[in-house]
Design a protein around this motif. Sequence first.
Motif, PDB file in Angstrom:
ATOM      1  N   ALA A 170       0.833  -1.207   0.000  1.00  0.00           N
ATOM      2  CA  ALA A 170       0.000   0.000   0.000  1.00  0.00           C
ATOM      3  C   ALA A 170       0.869   1.259   0.000  1.00  0.00           C
ATOM      4  O   ALA A 170       0.536   2.246  -0.677  1.00  0.00           O
ATOM      5  CB  ALA A 170      -0.936  -0.007   1.201  1.00  0.00           C
ATOM      6  N   LEU A 171       1.972   1.252   0.732  1.00  0.00           N
ATOM      7  CA  LEU A 171       2.891   2.395   0.726  1.00  0.00           C
ATOM      8  C   LEU A 171       3.479   2.613  -0.667  1.00  0.00           C
ATOM      9  O   LEU A 171       3.576   3.754  -1.130  1.00  0.00           O
ATOM     10  CB  LEU A 171       4.028   2.174   1.723  1.00  0.00           C
ATOM     11  N   ALA A 172       3.872   1.541  -1.329  1.00  0.00           N
ATOM     12  CA  ALA A 172       4.466   1.661  -2.657  1.00  0.00           C
ATOM     13  C   ALA A 172       3.455   2.214  -3.660  1.00  0.00           C
ATOM     14  O   ALA A 172       3.771   3.124  -4.439  1.00  0.00           O
ATOM     15  CB  ALA A 172       4.990   0.304  -3.124  1.00  0.00           C
ATOM     16  N   ILE A 173       2.239   1.690  -3.651  1.00  0.00           N
ATOM     17  CA  ILE A 173       1.213   2.160  -4.574  1.00  0.00           C
ATOM     18  C   ILE A 173       0.851   3.620  -4.275  1.00  0.00           C
ATOM     19  O   ILE A 173       0.718   4.450  -5.183  1.00  0.00           O
ATOM     20  CB  ILE A 173      -0.037   1.261  -4.511  1.00  0.00           C
ATOM     21  N   GLY A 174       0.693   3.953  -2.996  1.00  0.00           N
ATOM     22  CA  GLY A 174       0.356   5.326  -2.613  1.00  0.00           C
ATOM     23  C   GLY A 174       1.443   6.319  -2.990  1.00  0.00           C
ATOM     24  O   GLY A 174       1.152   7.418  -3.465  1.00  0.00           O
ATOM     25  N   ALA A 175       2.691   5.939  -2.801  1.00  0.00           N
ATOM     26  CA  ALA A 175       3.791   6.836  -3.163  1.00  0.00           C
ATOM     27  C   ALA A 175       3.865   7.032  -4.672  1.00  0.00           C
ATOM     28  O   ALA A 175       4.085   8.143  -5.159  1.00  0.00           O
ATOM     29  CB  ALA A 175       5.106   6.275  -2.638  1.00  0.00           C
ATOM     30  N   TRP A 176       3.655   5.953  -5.426  1.00  0.00           N
ATOM     31  CA  TRP A 176       3.686   6.060  -6.878  1.00  0.00           C
ATOM     32  C   TRP A 176       2.533   6.933  -7.382  1.00  0.00           C
ATOM     33  O   TRP A 176       2.741   7.820  -8.206  1.00  0.00           O
ATOM     34  CB  TRP A 176       3.625   4.667  -7.503  1.00  0.00           C
ATOM     35  N   LEU A 177       1.334   6.686  -6.882  1.00  0.00           N
ATOM     36  CA  LEU A 177       0.187   7.492  -7.305  1.00  0.00           C
ATOM     37  C   LEU A 177       0.341   8.953  -6.888  1.00  0.00           C
ATOM     38  O   LEU A 177       0.009   9.862  -7.649  1.00  0.00           O
ATOM     39  CB  LEU A 177      -1.107   6.924  -6.722  1.00  0.00           C
ATOM     40  N   GLY A 178       0.839   9.173  -5.680  1.00  0.00           N
ATOM     41  CA  GLY A 178       1.071  10.547  -5.221  1.00  0.00           C
ATOM     42  C   GLY A 178       2.077  11.275  -6.089  1.00  0.00           C
ATOM     43  O   GLY A 178       1.910  12.461  -6.393  1.00  0.00           O
ATOM     44  N   GLY A 179       3.112  10.579  -6.520  1.00  0.00           N
ATOM     45  CA  GLY A 179       4.100  11.192  -7.407  1.00  0.00           C
ATOM     46  C   GLY A 179       3.528  11.527  -8.761  1.00  0.00           C
ATOM     47  O   GLY A 179       3.808  12.583  -9.331  1.00  0.00           O
ATOM     48  N   ARG A 180       2.716  10.646  -9.302  1.00  0.00           N
ATOM     49  CA  ARG A 180       2.094  10.896 -10.611  1.00  0.00           C
ATOM     50  C   ARG A 180       1.098  12.050 -10.520  1.00  0.00           C
ATOM     51  O   ARG A 180       1.064  12.915 -11.401  1.00  0.00           O
ATOM     52  CB  ARG A 180       1.381   9.655 -11.135  1.00  0.00           C
ATOM     53  N   ILE A 181       0.289  12.078  -9.481  1.00  0.00           N
ATOM     54  CA  ILE A 181      -0.685  13.155  -9.311  1.00  0.00           C
ATOM     55  C   ILE A 181       0.035  14.485  -9.105  1.00  0.00           C
ATOM     56  O   ILE A 181      -0.336  15.509  -9.683  1.00  0.00           O
ATOM     57  CB  ILE A 181      -1.641  12.850  -8.146  1.00  0.00           C
ATOM     58  N   GLY A 182       1.085  14.476  -8.300  1.00  0.00           N
ATOM     59  CA  GLY A 182       1.868  15.696  -8.100  1.00  0.00           C
ATOM     60  C   GLY A 182       2.539  16.172  -9.370  1.00  0.00           C
ATOM     61  O   GLY A 182       2.643  17.373  -9.620  1.00  0.00           O
ATOM     62  N   TYR A 183       2.977  15.234 -10.205  1.00  0.00           N
ATOM     63  CA  TYR A 183       3.597  15.614 -11.471  1.00  0.00           C
ATOM     64  C   TYR A 183       2.582  16.267 -12.402  1.00  0.00           C
ATOM     65  O   TYR A 183       2.867  17.274 -13.046  1.00  0.00           O
ATOM     66  CB  TYR A 183       4.214  14.389 -12.141  1.00  0.00           C
ATOM     67  N   VAL A 184       1.389  15.702 -12.467  1.00  0.00           N
ATOM     68  CA  VAL A 184       0.365  16.242 -13.365  1.00  0.00           C
ATOM     69  C   VAL A 184      -0.074  17.622 -12.917  1.00  0.00           C
ATOM     70  O   VAL A 184      -0.166  18.556 -13.721  1.00  0.00           O
ATOM     71  CB  VAL A 184      -0.839  15.284 -13.462  1.00  0.00           C
ATOM     72  N   PHE A 185      -0.348  17.789 -11.631  1.00  0.00           N
ATOM     73  CA  PHE A 185      -0.817  19.084 -11.156  1.00  0.00           C
ATOM     74  C   PHE A 185       0.295  20.119 -11.035  1.00  0.00           C
ATOM     75  O   PHE A 185       0.029  21.307 -11.043  1.00  0.00           O
ATOM     76  CB  PHE A 185      -1.542  18.940  -9.820  1.00  0.00           C
ATOM     77  N   GLY A 186       1.525  19.674 -10.935  1.00  0.00           N
ATOM     78  CA  GLY A 186       2.633  20.608 -10.780  1.00  0.00           C
ATOM     79  C   GLY A 186       3.344  20.947 -12.071  1.00  0.00           C
ATOM     80  O   GLY A 186       4.207  21.818 -12.098  1.00  0.00           O
ATOM     81  N   SER A 187       3.003  20.264 -13.139  1.00  0.00           N
ATOM     82  CA  SER A 187       3.700  20.483 -14.393  1.00  0.00           C
ATOM     83  C   SER A 187       3.132  21.704 -15.109  1.00  0.00           C
ATOM     84  O   SER A 187       1.970  21.735 -15.512  1.00  0.00           O
ATOM     85  CB  SER A 187       3.582  19.260 -15.288  1.00  0.00           C
ATOM     86  N   VAL A 188       3.957  22.696 -15.295  1.00  0.00           N
ATOM     87  CA  VAL A 188       3.538  23.922 -15.972  1.00  0.00           C
ATOM     88  C   VAL A 188       3.306  23.650 -17.456  1.00  0.00           C
ATOM     89  O   VAL A 188       2.390  24.209 -18.068  1.00  0.00           O
ATOM     90  CB  VAL A 188       4.603  25.020 -15.777  1.00  0.00           C
ATOM     91  N   ALA A 189       4.092  22.754 -18.042  1.00  0.00           N
ATOM     92  CA  ALA A 189       3.960  22.472 -19.469  1.00  0.00           C
ATOM     93  C   ALA A 189       2.607  21.842 -19.782  1.00  0.00           C
ATOM     94  O   ALA A 189       1.996  22.147 -20.818  1.00  0.00           O
ATOM     95  CB  ALA A 189       5.079  21.554 -19.925  1.00  0.00           C
ATOM     96  N   ILE A 190       2.132  20.976 -18.927  1.00  0.00           N
ATOM     97  CA  ILE A 190       0.831  20.341 -19.156  1.00  0.00           C
ATOM     98  C   ILE A 190      -0.270  21.381 -19.055  1.00  0.00           C
ATOM     99  O   ILE A 190      -1.189  21.411 -19.888  1.00  0.00           O
ATOM    100  CB  ILE A 190       0.618  19.187 -18.161  1.00  0.00           C
ATOM    101  N   TRP A 191      -0.218  22.244 -18.064  1.00  0.00           N
ATOM    102  CA  TRP A 191      -1.257  23.274 -17.913  1.00  0.00           C
ATOM    103  C   TRP A 191      -1.214  24.266 -19.070  1.00  0.00           C
ATOM    104  O   TRP A 191      -2.239  24.787 -19.491  1.00  0.00           O
ATOM    105  CB  TRP A 191      -1.113  23.988 -16.585  1.00  0.00           C
ATOM    106  N   ALA A 192      -0.033  24.545 -19.598  1.00  0.00           N
ATOM    107  CA  ALA A 192       0.073  25.468 -20.728  1.00  0.00           C
ATOM    108  C   ALA A 192      -0.572  24.866 -21.973  1.00  0.00           C
ATOM    109  O   ALA A 192      -1.168  25.599 -22.776  1.00  0.00           O
ATOM    110  CB  ALA A 192       1.533  25.801 -20.991  1.00  0.00           C
ATOM    111  N   GLN A 193      -0.462  23.553 -22.153  1.00  0.00           N
ATOM    112  CA  GLN A 193      -1.064  22.912 -23.321  1.00  0.00           C
ATOM    113  C   GLN A 193      -2.583  22.869 -23.191  1.00  0.00           C
ATOM    114  O   GLN A 193      -3.296  22.904 -24.187  1.00  0.00           O
ATOM    115  CB  GLN A 193      -0.529  21.507 -23.492  1.00  0.00           C
ATOM    116  N   LEU A 194      -3.094  22.763 -21.985  1.00  0.00           N
ATOM    117  CA  LEU A 194      -4.528  22.668 -21.783  1.00  0.00           C
ATOM    118  C   LEU A 194      -5.252  24.006 -21.951  1.00  0.00           C
ATOM    119  O   LEU A 194      -6.428  24.038 -22.263  1.00  0.00           O
ATOM    120  CB  LEU A 194      -4.838  22.093 -20.400  1.00  0.00           C
ATOM    121  N   SER A 195      -4.541  25.094 -21.731  1.00  0.00           N
ATOM    122  CA  SER A 195      -5.202  26.399 -21.809  1.00  0.00           C
ATOM    123  C   SER A 195      -5.039  27.052 -23.156  1.00  0.00           C
ATOM    124  O   SER A 195      -4.382  26.668 -24.022  1.00  0.00           O
ATOM    125  CB  SER A 195      -4.673  27.327 -20.731  1.00  0.00           C
TER     126      SER A 195
END
Length: 73
Positions: free
Chosen positions: A48-73
Amino acid sequence: MMPLITLGPLRLSSYGICIVLVLGLWWWWGARRIPATANIDSDGVLFALAIGAWLGGRIGYVFGSVAIWAQLS
């Protein structure tokens, strides 16, 4: 995030190194401190720790990535 270590296709960042260290620490601590008679599944918690850490990293990458937000807007 820039990788700290690059070995072929494997790119390991500081976040990945911290995850590996925490999972190793839990595995070592769980084997030594949790008695066999306890009703705690330390391997299940480790998974559960491994899955949670992996998912948390992916979610943080998506919400923290400026390049992704720039493409969406």
